[in-house]
Design a protein around this motif. Structure first.
Motif: not given
Lengths: 415, 131
Positions: A207-208, A210, A212, A214-215, A240, B13, B15-16, B18-19, B22-23, B26, B106-111
């Motif tokens: 998920x990360x 994908x 990251x 994406x950003x 995923x 984690x 990476x989570x 940081x991700x 960023x969200x 935004x 956590x795997x929910x799409x960003x939007x």
């Protein structure tokens, strides 16, 4: 091991199908309960040595003669002088087989057998009647009472021993099968747990990746780098999807698919799914059209799980129909069932691939028409979810081309 | 939109963290505080009160739910969004009854994550949550 120890002409002979199925040292490890070759009669006798045989007869001389015969063959006889005593001894000694006289004071042999079978069930030892009452009607009654065999008196020792051996051997093989099934179930459960854990642990990092990428994709990158990032994004999305579907399969296989059923109208369900799927469809200039709501049936369903089924069928229809297609939906308001159908304009399902359609990783020759990805698990998951609802999912090629997938659930009220 | 700041992101984690960082940037956030464990989050909590907490459930040491209960004894109001990697009914019920405001897989799409956070942080929903 089997191929090493086997000598002489046996090694030259091609393996029979039985040998392939049983010669399991490499496939199952050394604990595999099947012997790696067919045993000789003598070896079987050796294996059955020490088995307990309950001898039930009200005649002391008969008991003694039978006990002597049994001992000579290596069995351990246990005596009972009546049906009542037999039931008592059975519980205490748990014999492997029962030799049962019919005409006795108190409860007779048939009644004793019936009680034995109803008390101890499928796990109870085979019963051989041994009696002077041997009209065809008697034999039938004995076998109906749950007896496995019927021997006339006066008996011949060789025949008695041959029959005992045959039944004990069958029982031995059945026990082995049971043990094998238990071992395989345990191995399968362990595999499901492993797949579940592996998939689960892969999900967050994927998920990360994908998210990251994406950003990164949306940042000011040169075109060539943007393309690479786009590929990373696409690949992580497919992975995923695969991981999530593997997790679904593992959960379902582990028997952990718990349904939370509530009444839901198929029109409501389809409308929500079609709205989102139409966004995907629009990318290919395709379109999902829904029929009029009237006649849309209501059924008891786990709405989230059934949404997964609908999403899968709609996205498949888009995926395998050429760009610019129209996907249509119909409702099945039939007596006794409630459901819907999705009709695509794809190539249909070749007859010879039909049996793979709803299987795990049962990918067929048809390819997505817009470069979409496929895990080969979607329809297998659909079938498992529909099965859990006690419904059916089917696929039919349409005469005018394309394919129709139908889902039918039990109509309300639920049986 | 105006975000209540700072925003705590608690996950073991990187990476989570940081991700999600960023969200929320935004979304307009400028002050983001990261914590890699429940203990670290509570230490930070003693120094500064966040306007929003994103809190992982499954962390080594003090779990997310334990951390959440601890946070609730200090601050009953701050919106807390739990981060999960699986959504079983049991986990959802346990988080919600421990005082979480929302949960995100956590795997929910960003939007979709952005939509959930926006919905949670719009003034109307904040008003509804006030006692």
């Amino acid at each position: 091991m089997s191929s090493v120890t086997r000598q002489g002409p046996a090694t030259a002979r091609p393996p029979t199908s039985k040998a392939r199925a049983c010669g399991g040292d490499t496939a199952y490890g050394s604990t595999h309960p099947f012997p790696d070759k067919v045993l000789s009669s003598r070896a079987i006798s050796e294996q059955l040595r020490g088995r307990r045989v309950l001898v039930v007869d009200d005649d002391r001389v008969n008991r003694r003669i039978l006990s002597g015969i049994l001992q000579s063959a290596g069995y351990v006889p246990v005596d009972a002088a009546s049906g009542e005593e037999a039931l008592e001894h059975y519980d205490k000694t748990r014999p492997h087989l029962v030799l049962l006289d019919v005409e006795m004071a108190g409860i007779d042999g048939f009644a004793t057998c019936r009680t034995l079978k109803s008390t101890f069930g499928d796990a109870s030892a085979p019963v051989i009647f041994i009696t002077a009452r041997n009209s065809p009607e008697d034999v039938a009654e004995g076998l109906e009472a749950g007896g496995s065999d019927y021997l006339p008196k006066p008996f011949r020792p060789r025949e008695v021993l041959a029959r005992i051996k045959s039944h004990l051997h069958n029982q031995f093989l059945a026990d082995q099968q049971k043990q094998l099934v238990a071992q395989l179930s345990a191995a399968n459960a362990a595999k499901n747990k492993f797949v579940g854990m592996a998939a689960h642990d892969l999900r967050n990092p994927l998920a990360s990746i994908r998210g990251l990428s994406e950003f990164l994709r949306d940042s000011n990158l040169p075109a060539d780098q943007r393309e690479l990032v786009e590929l990373i994004y696409g690949a992580s999305q497919s992975m995923l999807d695969l991981v999530n579907e593997l997790l679904d399969v593992a959960t379902i296989e582990a028997g952990e698919l718990r349904l939370d059923p509530q009444p839901c109208n198929f029109a409501d369900l389809l409308r929500g799914c079609a709205f989102l799927q139409n966004i995907q469809a629009a990318k290919k200039r395709s379109r999902i059209t829904l029929p009029d709501d009237t006649g849309a049936p209501t059924a008891l369903m786990d709405v989230a799980k059934m949404r997964q089924v609908v999403d899968n069928l709609l996205s498949n229809a888009i995926k395998y129909s050429p760009p610019g297609s129209e996907i249509t939906v119909a409702y099945h308001p039939e007596a006794g069932s409630a459901g819907f159908a999705v009709r695509d304009q794809g190539p249909g399902i070749p007859d010879h691939e039909r049996d793979r359609l709803f299987r795990d990783f049962g990918r067929l020759s048809a390819k997505p028409t817009g470069g979409e990805s496929s895990t080969g698990l979607g329809l297998a998951i659909c079938r498992k979810i529909v099965d859990a609802h006690r419904g059916t999912i089917t696929a039919e090629n349409l005469p005018a081309g394309g394919c129709e997938f139908s889902v039918r659930l039990p109509a309300l009220p639920w049986p | 939109m105006i975000l209540p700041e700072p925003i705590f992101i608690v996950d073991d984690e990187i990476h989570i963290r940081r991700f999600l960082g960023l969200l929320v940037r935004q979304l307009g956030a400028t002050r983001i505080v990261e914590a890699a464990s429940g203990d670290q989050a509570l230490e930070l909590f003693a120094r500064e009160r966040p306007g929003l907490v994103l809190l992982d459930i499954n962390m080594p040491g003090r779990s997310g739910i334990e951390t959440l209960r601890e946070i609730r004894t200090l601050d009953a109001e701050v919106p807390v969004v739990m981060l999960t990697s699986l959504t079983s009914r049991q986990i959802i019920e346990e988080t919600m009854s421990s005082g979480a405001d929302s949960f995100i897989r956590k795997d929910t799409p960003s939007q979709e994550i952005i939509r959930i956070l926006k919905e949670l942080l719009t003034p109307a929903s904040l008003e509804n949550e006030a006692p």
